[in-house]
Design an enzyme around this catalytic site. Sequence first.
Site, PDB file in Angstrom:
ATOM      1  N   LYS A   1       8.465   3.049 140.454  1.00 53.56           N
ATOM      2  CA  LYS A   1       9.509   2.080 140.844  1.00 53.56           C
ATOM      3  C   LYS A   1      10.804   2.354 140.078  1.00 53.56           C
ATOM      4  O   LYS A   1      11.874   2.425 140.660  1.00 53.56           O
ATOM      5  CB  LYS A   1       9.063   0.631 140.531  1.00 53.56           C
TER       6      LYS A   1
ATOM      7  N   ARG B   1       7.356 -10.690 140.495  1.00 53.53           N
ATOM      8  CA  ARG B   1       5.984 -10.298 140.171  1.00 53.53           C
ATOM      9  C   ARG B   1       5.004 -11.423 140.438  1.00 53.53           C
ATOM     10  O   ARG B   1       3.792 -11.237 140.272  1.00 53.53           O
ATOM     11  CB  ARG B   1       5.920  -9.949 138.685  1.00 53.53           C
TER      12      ARG B   1
ATOM     13  N   ARG C   1       3.165   9.480 130.152  1.00 57.14           N
ATOM     14  CA  ARG C   1       4.603   9.135 130.167  1.00 57.14           C
ATOM     15  C   ARG C   1       5.166   9.082 128.742  1.00 57.14           C
ATOM     16  O   ARG C   1       4.563   8.516 127.844  1.00 57.14           O
ATOM     17  CB  ARG C   1       4.821   7.775 130.834  1.00 57.14           C
TER      18      ARG C   1
ATOM     19  N   ARG D   1       5.194   4.535 125.413  1.00 56.81           N
ATOM     20  CA  ARG D   1       5.568   3.127 125.494  1.00 56.81           C
ATOM     21  C   ARG D   1       4.441   2.279 124.910  1.00 56.81           C
ATOM     22  O   ARG D   1       3.275   2.614 125.112  1.00 56.81           O
ATOM     23  CB  ARG D   1       5.829   2.761 126.961  1.00 56.81           C
TER      24      ARG D   1
ATOM     25  N   ARG E   1      -2.872  -4.330 132.583  1.00 54.71           N
ATOM     26  CA  ARG E   1      -1.692  -4.451 133.461  1.00 54.71           C
ATOM     27  C   ARG E   1      -2.104  -4.289 134.929  1.00 54.71           C
ATOM     28  O   ARG E   1      -1.574  -4.973 135.813  1.00 54.71           O
ATOM     29  CB  ARG E   1      -0.633  -3.393 133.086  1.00 54.71           C
TER      30      ARG E   1
HETATM   31  P1  AP5 Z   1       7.999   5.027 136.466  1.00 51.08           P
HETATM   32  O1  AP5 Z   1       9.129   5.263 137.389  1.00 51.08           O
HETATM   33  O2  AP5 Z   1       8.318   4.747 135.023  1.00 51.08           O
HETATM   34  O3  AP5 Z   1       7.007   3.918 137.079  1.00 51.08           O
HETATM   35  P2  AP5 Z   1       7.150   2.341 137.211  1.00 51.08           P
HETATM   36  O4  AP5 Z   1       6.542   1.965 138.506  1.00 51.08           O
HETATM   37  O5  AP5 Z   1       8.547   1.904 136.930  1.00 51.08           O
HETATM   38  O6  AP5 Z   1       6.151   1.934 136.042  1.00 51.08           O
HETATM   39  P3  AP5 Z   1       6.266   0.876 134.875  1.00 51.08           P
HETATM   40  O7  AP5 Z   1       5.088   1.151 133.980  1.00 51.08           O
HETATM   41  O8  AP5 Z   1       7.604   0.896 134.214  1.00 51.08           O
HETATM   42  O9  AP5 Z   1       6.070  -0.442 135.669  1.00 51.08           O
HETATM   43  P4  AP5 Z   1       5.579  -1.782 135.177  1.00 51.08           P
HETATM   44  O10 AP5 Z   1       5.803  -2.595 136.374  1.00 51.08           O
HETATM   45  O11 AP5 Z   1       4.201  -1.826 134.630  1.00 51.08           O
HETATM   46  O12 AP5 Z   1       6.467  -2.048 133.873  1.00 51.08           O
HETATM   47  P5  AP5 Z   1       7.773  -2.924 133.614  1.00 51.08           P
HETATM   48  O13 AP5 Z   1       8.606  -2.180 132.674  1.00 51.08           O
HETATM   49  O14 AP5 Z   1       8.353  -3.415 134.891  1.00 51.08           O
HETATM   50  O15 AP5 Z   1       7.009   6.280 136.553  1.00 51.08           O
HETATM   51  C1  AP5 Z   1       5.842   6.362 135.760  1.00 51.08           C
HETATM   52  C2  AP5 Z   1       5.615   7.817 135.309  1.00 51.08           C
HETATM   53  O16 AP5 Z   1       5.333   8.619 136.451  1.00 51.08           O
HETATM   54  C3  AP5 Z   1       6.841   8.454 134.643  1.00 51.08           C
HETATM   55  O17 AP5 Z   1       6.416   9.330 133.645  1.00 51.08           O
HETATM   56  C4  AP5 Z   1       7.522   9.217 135.787  1.00 51.08           C
HETATM   57  O18 AP5 Z   1       8.278  10.316 135.338  1.00 51.08           O
HETATM   58  C5  AP5 Z   1       6.334   9.629 136.627  1.00 51.08           C
HETATM   59  N1  AP5 Z   1       6.604   9.712 138.061  1.00 51.08           N
HETATM   60  C6  AP5 Z   1       7.435   8.908 138.808  1.00 51.08           C
HETATM   61  N2  AP5 Z   1       7.391   9.260 140.105  1.00 51.08           N
HETATM   62  C7  AP5 Z   1       6.493  10.288 140.194  1.00 51.08           C
HETATM   63  C8  AP5 Z   1       6.004  11.073 141.284  1.00 51.08           C
HETATM   64  N3  AP5 Z   1       6.416  10.874 142.555  1.00 51.08           N
HETATM   65  N4  AP5 Z   1       5.104  12.047 141.015  1.00 51.08           N
HETATM   66  C9  AP5 Z   1       4.663  12.265 139.726  1.00 51.08           C
HETATM   67  N5  AP5 Z   1       5.099  11.556 138.654  1.00 51.08           N
HETATM   68  C10 AP5 Z   1       6.004  10.578 138.888  1.00 51.08           C
HETATM   69  O19 AP5 Z   1       7.164  -4.223 132.910  1.00 51.08           O
HETATM   70  C11 AP5 Z   1       6.595  -4.146 131.606  1.00 51.08           C
HETATM   71  C12 AP5 Z   1       6.139  -5.549 131.177  1.00 51.08           C
HETATM   72  O20 AP5 Z   1       7.270  -6.454 131.146  1.00 51.08           O
HETATM   73  C13 AP5 Z   1       5.141  -6.241 132.117  1.00 51.08           C
HETATM   74  O21 AP5 Z   1       3.804  -5.847 131.857  1.00 51.08           O
HETATM   75  C14 AP5 Z   1       5.393  -7.725 131.776  1.00 51.08           C
HETATM   76  O22 AP5 Z   1       4.796  -8.083 130.577  1.00 51.08           O
HETATM   77  C15 AP5 Z   1       6.916  -7.772 131.561  1.00 51.08           C
HETATM   78  N6  AP5 Z   1       7.646  -8.098 132.806  1.00 51.08           N
HETATM   79  C16 AP5 Z   1       8.579  -7.310 133.445  1.00 51.08           C
HETATM   80  N7  AP5 Z   1       9.034  -7.921 134.566  1.00 51.08           N
HETATM   81  C17 AP5 Z   1       8.397  -9.114 134.641  1.00 51.08           C
HETATM   82  C18 AP5 Z   1       8.432 -10.183 135.583  1.00 51.08           C
HETATM   83  N8  AP5 Z   1       9.232 -10.143 136.670  1.00 51.08           N
HETATM   84  N9  AP5 Z   1       7.618 -11.253 135.363  1.00 51.08           N
HETATM   85  C19 AP5 Z   1       6.827 -11.321 134.278  1.00 51.08           C
HETATM   86  N10 AP5 Z   1       6.740 -10.346 133.340  1.00 51.08           N
HETATM   87  C20 AP5 Z   1       7.517  -9.235 133.528  1.00 51.08           C
END
Ligand code: AP5
Length: 220
Positions: A15, A90, A129, A158, A169
Amino acid sequence: MGLNVIMMGPPGAGKGTQAGRIARERGLLKISTGDILRDAIKEGQPEALLAKAKMDRGELVDDPTMIAIVRQRLLRQDARKGVVLDGFPRTVAQARTLDQILDERGQETLVVVDVVVPEAELVRRLASRRICSNCGTTADPSYLEPACQKCGGKMVQRADDNQGVVLERLKVYHRETKPVLEYYRKRPTFRAVNGAQAPDIVARELDDMIDDARSAGKVR
Ligand code: AP5
């Protein structure tokens, strides 16, 4: 008419990778709630400590906090052309509130894209990652150097990417966030992309989907 895009999908689906690119190329504001929380923690904001404890356990931060963060970003001048949301909504409560906020903003297109990736691939991606401890940049998976290409900062795992937290998660995603997909699925502007392809192929398909959903003439 403004364009808003929601990037849905489980942890590690890509994402953030795609949201940054779409925002850059279309002149939209990227709102990544995970990045906003991590920045607040790094700055030592007192209210971020509670969020950090939840994030480190793989739990969600509470709805009122997250809604306040996004509402405030949507008011910004640079959000007027539209936004790309990465990590929000979410929960169904967050999705309902977002609809209300967008109603207040007027006739704006909302495209919702689900990035679909098998669970084993998500676990593999998150285990490898690396992000920059200084500027937060996510390294390209093939980049294995210890220093960030952008700022020279140290590349680290991370805090919530260790295996136990990743599994939590994923559980939380199935319980809290999957229902959000059902909330959006029947809309004419809902799309799903195969995220288990090379990033440039995912990008091309996403761009076509966004343009197609937008040209359907439906707001949401
Ligand atoms: P990446 O692009 O980083 O993936 P992502 O989907 O953004 O993954 P995240 O782990 O950041 O998502 P998340 O939703 O768990 O975390 P968030 O920070 O939002 O890609 C992942 C890896 O794959 C990278 O190494 C990349 O290079 C690679 N890659 C990408 N595309 C690829 C492809 N096509 N092929 C191969 N490799 C590829 O949230 C973290 C925490 O914050 C949550 O757990 C929660 O506690 C809190 N939080 C955030 N938002 C909220 C909310 N709205 N409500 C409540 N809590 C929240």
